[in-house]
Design an enzyme around this catalytic site. Structure first.
Site, PDB file in Angstrom:
ATOM      1  N   GLN A  14       9.961  83.679  59.511  1.00  0.00           N
ATOM      2  CA  GLN A  14       9.996  83.244  58.119  1.00  0.00           C
ATOM      3  C   GLN A  14       8.951  83.981  57.285  1.00  0.00           C
ATOM      4  O   GLN A  14       8.920  83.816  56.071  1.00  0.00           O
ATOM      5  CB  GLN A  14       9.741  81.728  58.046  1.00  0.00           C
ATOM      6  CG  GLN A  14      10.765  80.915  58.813  1.00  0.00           C
ATOM      7  CD  GLN A  14      10.461  79.423  58.859  1.00  0.00           C
ATOM      8  OE1 GLN A  14      10.626  78.812  59.899  1.00  0.00           O
ATOM      9  NE2 GLN A  14      10.033  78.829  57.744  1.00  0.00           N
ATOM     10  N   ARG A  62      10.080  71.503  57.787  1.00  0.00           N
ATOM     11  CA  ARG A  62      10.671  71.157  56.492  1.00  0.00           C
ATOM     12  C   ARG A  62       9.746  70.230  55.725  1.00  0.00           C
ATOM     13  O   ARG A  62      10.150  69.174  55.240  1.00  0.00           O
ATOM     14  CB  ARG A  62      12.046  70.531  56.690  1.00  0.00           C
ATOM     15  CG  ARG A  62      12.921  70.727  55.450  1.00  0.00           C
ATOM     16  CD  ARG A  62      14.379  70.436  55.680  1.00  0.00           C
ATOM     17  NE  ARG A  62      15.082  70.683  54.438  1.00  0.00           N
ATOM     18  CZ  ARG A  62      16.375  70.919  54.350  1.00  0.00           C
ATOM     19  NH1 ARG A  62      17.109  70.939  55.431  1.00  0.00           N
ATOM     20  NH2 ARG A  62      16.942  71.128  53.185  1.00  0.00           N
ATOM     21  N   CYS A  63       8.506  70.648  55.666  1.00  0.00           N
ATOM     22  CA  CYS A  63       7.469  69.779  55.124  1.00  0.00           C
ATOM     23  C   CYS A  63       6.311  70.640  54.716  1.00  0.00           C
ATOM     24  O   CYS A  63       5.917  71.535  55.435  1.00  0.00           O
ATOM     25  CB  CYS A  63       7.036  68.797  56.215  1.00  0.00           C
ATOM     26  SG  CYS A  63       5.433  68.056  55.941  1.00  0.00           S
ATOM     27  N   GLU A  69      12.165  70.310  50.800  1.00  0.00           N
ATOM     28  CA  GLU A  69      11.587  69.410  51.782  1.00  0.00           C
ATOM     29  C   GLU A  69      11.526  67.960  51.344  1.00  0.00           C
ATOM     30  O   GLU A  69      11.350  67.078  52.177  1.00  0.00           O
ATOM     31  CB  GLU A  69      10.184  69.888  52.104  1.00  0.00           C
ATOM     32  CG  GLU A  69      10.232  71.304  52.564  1.00  0.00           C
ATOM     33  CD  GLU A  69       8.873  71.921  52.677  1.00  0.00           C
ATOM     34  OE1 GLU A  69       8.780  72.963  53.290  1.00  0.00           O
ATOM     35  OE2 GLU A  69       7.918  71.343  52.149  1.00  0.00           O
TER      36      GLU A  69
END
Lengths: 289, 166, 789
Positions: C223, C373-374, C743
């Protein structure tokens, strides 16, 4: 995840298959749907030296009512069972079960015979067949023998099918009269093995007296279990809520579940209790319908 | 142990040499170089490897290549004929994909689903794709995409593809 | 309704433009790492430890090397010769690439087998014989802190315990005083479970070292490709792999969710092997390896307390955390934030006193602490505040919606300074909750619930009204290993008015190829369809820190807008020149400049771009390109109001999510379709830990659910039909007023679900349950309370 090497043949006749099985003995495994076997081979929990693929053998896949029996060929796919008109109209217990077996793609491959012959108490058809008092045809070069389902499951992953034999057909006595059946299992998510599963076939006469009862349990015992004491409570009696409660209680006492991620022993017994009640009621509803 | 097999993939016949243990997904991806079919798990749980084998959706990570000998295979690469297949269009119009990794398997599963049940309910779609995991979309729009494709294939007007907000 | 300033043809912000990336994915033409096949490519498989904690007595590679096709087996001792057996983590801890003497968790890498194909590599892996001497593993983080616990990181000089770090924020004394004097204090012990991102694509790479050119091309599931290249150059510069000789390509990524931020040992081994043998080496982990060895997320044990008045006014909060990091701190946080942005945990409520502290420990479990996802531990914080707020409402006997309405920070009080030091940029919490309540028909539901309770039926309604903090981050505070957390955009418009733009971020499904094009279309009026977006190749894209923590829109999205505005300024100069007026006389509307009061005197952006190449004013630089590195002045603070309705079977305790309404406020919306898709997906990823997912270890550190058969990723059947909506409160400091959304749903959903389930069970005296809340867990809880036999 890749299986260890093995040798393979896909015989076109049962006779050839028997001969291969005799030749390779314990080292051979039968490949039907493959969705229990191949995952175990990929994880290398199983490394058979020889696979006998029986998918090319004709005559092993059928669903028909004949001579008082519903006959299901061992190679019948779960999907075929699910889509069969005779099953849908008269044996909803199978559609109840097949909806909950793995997922659509797996059901396109997975076979009814394999589901039973694997000898896994977590599979769903064993309980269904126990409730229906199926008879299982097992064939070899010596001929075909018929084994009542009650004598089919021996132990953990062990069945009456010997290494040189092939399960070829399952026969279910066609129930008569006011009769109904149902199956349900609790699962952590769709496609999971049962936390607990219950199969019921019940027949009642006009007075509401139970003339036939079969109760099979999934994944709450080392081997697929018929809830005999529960059946005895109901057989020959007018079915009441009280008796159903008693039957459920007996089933929860007579199973022998082991603790795993799905739950501990007490929980599973408790769920058997709930499910037996519910599924008997559901089967009765269908009998009345 | 090597064997020769002949398979018809998306209408084209191929003869390839495989090991008896070669998984169908590896033959498709690595020998035939059709990399649209993906591998997401080892346990036939995720459905990313779904293809049609003689018209039936199966998980090609749990089928041996030799089992496909003489059979027909359809993969995502063969789906679009004259422009996008209604399912591909449905997924695009309804945002039925994010990362795209589960999408080919999802599409191939939906092909069979709609063939058997041309007008499925939401419930039937959800159960029908229960062998395919998607980690991105939350499934809402996949359901919509399949409904859209169903309508299109039935020759009906397709539902609106604007996002519905409360 | 979202108003659009541009036409559908231009498709700037607010248009639900269909995604540009979809055509290739839909036709099987995506290019994921495992699709890459290079001539002469070797395959790598990894031998992993069956024990959570053991000495390695010997590794016998003889049988493996005899497997046809196997060409090498690499061990820690081999890497030690090059000083490559350890590597740094993002949190400045150290992690083994391959062990030389001790394994620290089950499934840890022990040796790598290199072969001509993946089947031979797997056979070789099976044939490597490792002799272990198992030791008693430390699994429970509380036991890890006991004085007699074995010191796991004895490799660190002077280390005498398993404590990693202590962190605190807020006013400890004032908080203690408040809690001592408050009318009402509530307290719950919570565990935010150890979970896994489990993107459907696992991690992998192809390391391709060219000996002749002394050049490494690294295709990998990352990523953050630029940061990876810098790290490779820093670690391998001494063997000649300096930064210009390293190209990291992040191809299409099959879901990231934070799990593809860290550097895993497999990547490093593949590079080392390719470097040594001069051939490409592919490593793609299987699902079990992914679940069992790649970085986990969460695993926070939190003691949460709230103090307030009898009337339901929140006065203060106190959180104490124990963070289980596994055997090394391989979290992926900004370097100065060991607990990430947990300090957002004072939530959406107006009070001034808070104290939070955390201690981190080593255990014999896989390393990690990724931001799944945070935005760095925000999920944990939001769970704590939203659960304890419900607990407080229960204690004071107030409806949880009403209590929230009474305690929200008011719209007019923004920017709002939180007791832990953040300056919330904007928000309208009352509007969000009101919309959610109206949508779900909250009052009616409460009436229905009261009726149902009379019959012993279990129905619950749960609320979560969260404040997120995303867009890391301002360079003053935010860096990773010293690299500041800006992000970048480079726009190049060709003479015919079509553009390519490149970014330092990397989409993993978020739709950057579409949304970035829309931002540029909004600013320049060039149709988004004619703007090509590229990311993920360090040779071509401008430097940036990558995509995670909902930072792409707040940082790179802002960079796109600012770069586009630089170009619009240039276009204006050219327009003034061509129209022979002064710049002040020009007016902009999407796609063209015209003379004020004389709209027929007009130049389109396409004409102006063409002129930049063919007829630009003397003295002006030719061409039409701009780059911007955006350093955000503050973070952005998206918020949401979620309401969940559950029905629970009173015998089997199966939980059905009947409805779930999610109202999000992510500021201005670029593409409503994509925003909604992000919310749907995040909600299912919030449902997962709330009801299904948790990595479970036994007391010896063996993982009990290391495959997707037992790690229960929700299917379309478990996932309900989500209902979504939004309020729009733009960020005042962001160039396009956007805040980021990816998120919010993952962060906001778990407490809404947990609150609904606890609400359903509250007649039994239940005040809290740890997620995931399963039927079995409910049964056990009620059994322990004596509610059921």
């Amino acid at each position: 995840m890749i299986p260890a090497p093995f040798d393979y043949a896909a015989p076109a006749t049962l006779a050839e298959a028997f001969s291969l099985l005799e030749q390779h003995g314990d080292e051979a495994k039968i490949l039907a749907g493959g969705h229990s076997l191949i995952p175990m081979m990929k994880l290398r929990f199983a490394s058979p030296e020889f696979l006998v693929d029986i998918n090319n053998i004709p005559g092993l896949s059928h669903i028909k009512e004949e001579n008082g029996y519903l006959k299901i060929g061992a190679l019948t796919r779960e999907t075929e069972l699910d889509e069969s008109e005779v099953i849908r109209s008269k044996y909803p217990i199978f559609t109840d079960a097949s909806k909950l077996i793995a997922d659509p793609q797996v059901r396109n491959m997975g076979t009814v015979g394999g589901n039973i012959a694997h000898g896994d108490a977590a599979n769903d058809h064993p309980a269904v067949m126990l409730a229906l008092r199926a008879e299982v045809d097992i064939s070899s070069s010596e001929g075909t023998r018929s084994v009542p389902i009650d004598e089919f499951f021996y132990g953990f992953y062990m069945t009456a099918v010997q290494p040189h034999e092939i399960l070829t057909e399952i026969r279910i006595p066609i129930p008569n009269g006011k009769t109904g059946n149902a199956y349900h299992k609790l699962e952590r998510k769709v496609g999971d093995y049962a936390t607990a599963g219950v199969a019921v076939q019940i027949t009642i006469d006009d007075a509401g007296v139970c003339t036939y009862i079969g109760i099979g349990l999934t994944n709450v015992n080392p081997v697929p279990l018929r809830a005999v004491r529960s059946e005895e409570v109901l057989l020959g009696q007018k079915v009441t809520d009280e008796l159903i409660k008693e039957a459920a209680k007996y089933a929860s006492e007579d199973c022998n579940p082991s603790e795993d991620l799905r739950g501990d022993e007490a929980y599973k017994r408790s769920m058997v209790n709930v499910l037996v009640k519910r599924i008997i009621h559901k089967a009765l509803e269908r009998a009345h319908a | 142990m090597k064997k020769q097999i002949t398979v018809t993939v998306n209408g084209e016949q191929h003869t390839v040499e495989v090991e008896t243990r070669t998984l169908l997904v590896h033959t498709i991806r690595e020998q035939l170089r059709l990399t649209g079919t993906h591998i997401g798990c080892d346990t036939s749980s995720c459905g990313a490897c779904t293809v049609l084998l003689d018209g039936k959706s199966i998980k090609s990570c749990t089928v041996l290549s030799i089992q496909a000998d003489g059979k027909e295979i359809s993969t995502v690469e063969g789906l679009a004929k004259d422009g996008l297949h209604p399912l591909q269009e449905g997924f695009k119009e309804n945002h039925g994909l994010h990362c795209g990794f589960c999408t080919p398997g999802m599409l191939m599963r939906a092909v069979e689903l709609l063939e058997k049940n041309p007008n499925p309910t939401e419930e039937e779609i959800r159960w029908g794709i229960s062998g395919n995991l998607c980690r991105c979309t939350g499934y809402n729009n996949i359901v919509k995409a399949i409904q859209y494709a169903g309508a299109k294939m039935r020759g009906e007007e397709t539902p609106s593809t604007e996002p519905e907000f409360v | 309704m979202i108003r659009c300033k541009t036409s559908k043809e231009i498709s700037g912000m607010g248009h639900s433009m269909k995604r540009k990336e979809d055509d290739r994915f839909l036709q099987g033409k995506g290019n994921y790492v495992d699709d890459i096949q290079l001539p002469g490519m070797l395959h790598m498989d990894i031998v992993r430890s069956p024990y959570a904690y053991a000495k390695i007595k010997s590794i016998n590679t003889e049988a493996a090397l005899a497997v046809p096709g196997v060409i090498a087996v690499v061990t820690g001792k081999d890497l030690e010769q090059y000083n490559l057996h350890w590597m740094p983590t993002l949190m400045s801890d150290t992690q083994m690439v391959l062990p030389t003497d001790t394994v620290m968790y089950q499934s840890q890498e022990v040796a790598a087998v290199i072969a001509t194909d993946r089947y031979a590599a797997r056979d070789g892996r099976e044939a490597v014989m490792v002799e272990y001497e198992p030791m008693k593993a430390v699994v429970d983080p509380y036991k890890a802190l006991e004085p007699d616990a074995p010191v796991l990181r004895s490799d660190k000089e002077g280390k005498t315990d398993n404590h990693i770090w202590h962190w605190e924020v807020g006013d400890k004394d004032a908080t203690e005083k408040l809690f001592n004097e408050a009318d009402v204090v509530v307290k719950e012990q919570m565990h935010i479970p150890r979970i896994h991102v489990s993107s459907i694509e696992t991690c992998g790479c192809v390391a391709d070292y060219d000996k002749v050119e002394n050049h490494l091309t690294m295709y990998m599931t990352t990523q953050a490709p630029h940061a990876i290249r810098t790290v490779i150059a820093l670690v391998a510069g001494h063997v000649g792999l300096t930064e210009e000789k390293v190209r990291v390509i992040s191809p299409d990524i099959g879901g990231g969710f934070g799990g593809k931020v860290p550097v895993y040992p497999g990547y490093v081994i593949a590079i080392a092997v390719s470097f040594l043998v001069g051939k490409p080496v592919k490593w793609v982990e299987d699902r079990s390896e992914n679940l069992q060895a790649d970085s986990f997320a969460r695993d926070y044990h939190i003691t949460a307390e709230m103090a307030g008045t009898k009337e339901g006014k929140i006065l203060g909060t106190r959180f104490k955390i124990l963070a289980d990091h596994g055997y090394t701190d391989a979290a992926a946080n900004p370097s100065k934030f060991p607990t990430g942005l947990f300090s957002i945990g004072t939530g959406s409520y107006d009070y001034g006193t808070a104290y939070m502290e955390a201690d981190a420990v080593y255990t014999n479990k896989p390393p990690g602490g990724v931001a799944y996802r945070c935005s760095f531990r925000v999920t944990e914080a939001v769970h704590a505040i939203e659960r304890i707020t419900d607990r407080f409402a229960m204690e004071v006997g107030k409806d949880p919606a009403q209590l929230r309405m009474e305690n929200f920070i008011k719209k007019e009080d923004f920017p709002w300074k939180s007791p832990t030091g953040w300056e919330y940029d904007s928000g309208d919490y009352h509007a969000g909750l009101k919309l959610a309540m109206d949508t779900v028909e909250y009052d009616k539901l409460r009436v229905e619930q009261a009726e149902k309770r009379k019959n012993g039926e279990l129905m619950g309604i749960g609320i979560s009204t969260f404040t997120e903090i995303v867009g890391a981050g301002p360079s003053k505070d935010f860096d990773i290993l010293g690299i500041k957390m800006f992000d970048s955009a480079e726009i190049r418009v060709h003479p015919t008015g079509k553009a390519i733009a490149r970014f330092g971020t990397k989409s993993q499904g978020q739709g950057h190829e579409t949304t970035y094009a829309q931002i540029i279309a909004e600013e320049l009026g060039i149709p988004a369809a004619h703007i090509q977006i590229e990311e993920g190749d360090t040779d071509t894209a401008p430097y940036g820190l990558g995509t995670y923590a909902s930072r792409s829109t707040p940082t790179a999205g802002a960079a796109a807008a600012v770069a586009a505005r630089k170009l619009r300024d240039k276009a204006k100069k050219i327009a003034a020149y061509l129209l022979e007026v002064s710049e002040e006389d020009l007016e902009w509307e999407p796609g063209k400049f015209f003379v004020k009061g004389a709209p027929e005197k007009v130049k389109t952006i396409q004409e102006l771009v063409f002129a930049a190449y063919t007829n630009h004013p003397q003295g002006m630089e030719a061409g039409f390109e701009a780059t911007h590195y955006y350093d955000p002045p503050n973070l952005t603070f998206p918020s949401g109001a979620y309401i969940c309705v559950v029905d629970i079977d009173k015998e089997t305790f199966e939980i059905k999510v009947r409805r779930f309404v999610a109202i999000d406020d992510c500021g201005n919306i670029i593409n409503p379709m994509i925003v909604q898709g992000q919310v749907h997906g995040g909600l299912t990823q919030g449902l997962a830990p709330a009801m299904y997912e948790e990595l479970i270890y036994d007391e010896d550190g063996n993982i009990l659910n290391g495959t997707l058969m037992d790690y229960l990723v929700p299917t379309a059947v478990e996932s309900p039909s989500w209902e979504t909506g939004h309020t729009v409160t733009p960020s005042p400091h962001h160039p396009i007023g956007a805040k980021g959304v990816g998120e919010s749903p993952t962060v906001g959903a778990p407490p809404a679900i947990a609150n609904a389930i606890v609400d359903a069970l509250s007649p039994y005296g239940i005040t809290h349950m740890d997620i995931p809340i399963t039927p079995y867990k409910i049964w056990k809880t009620l059994k322990a309370k004596g509610v059921i036999e």
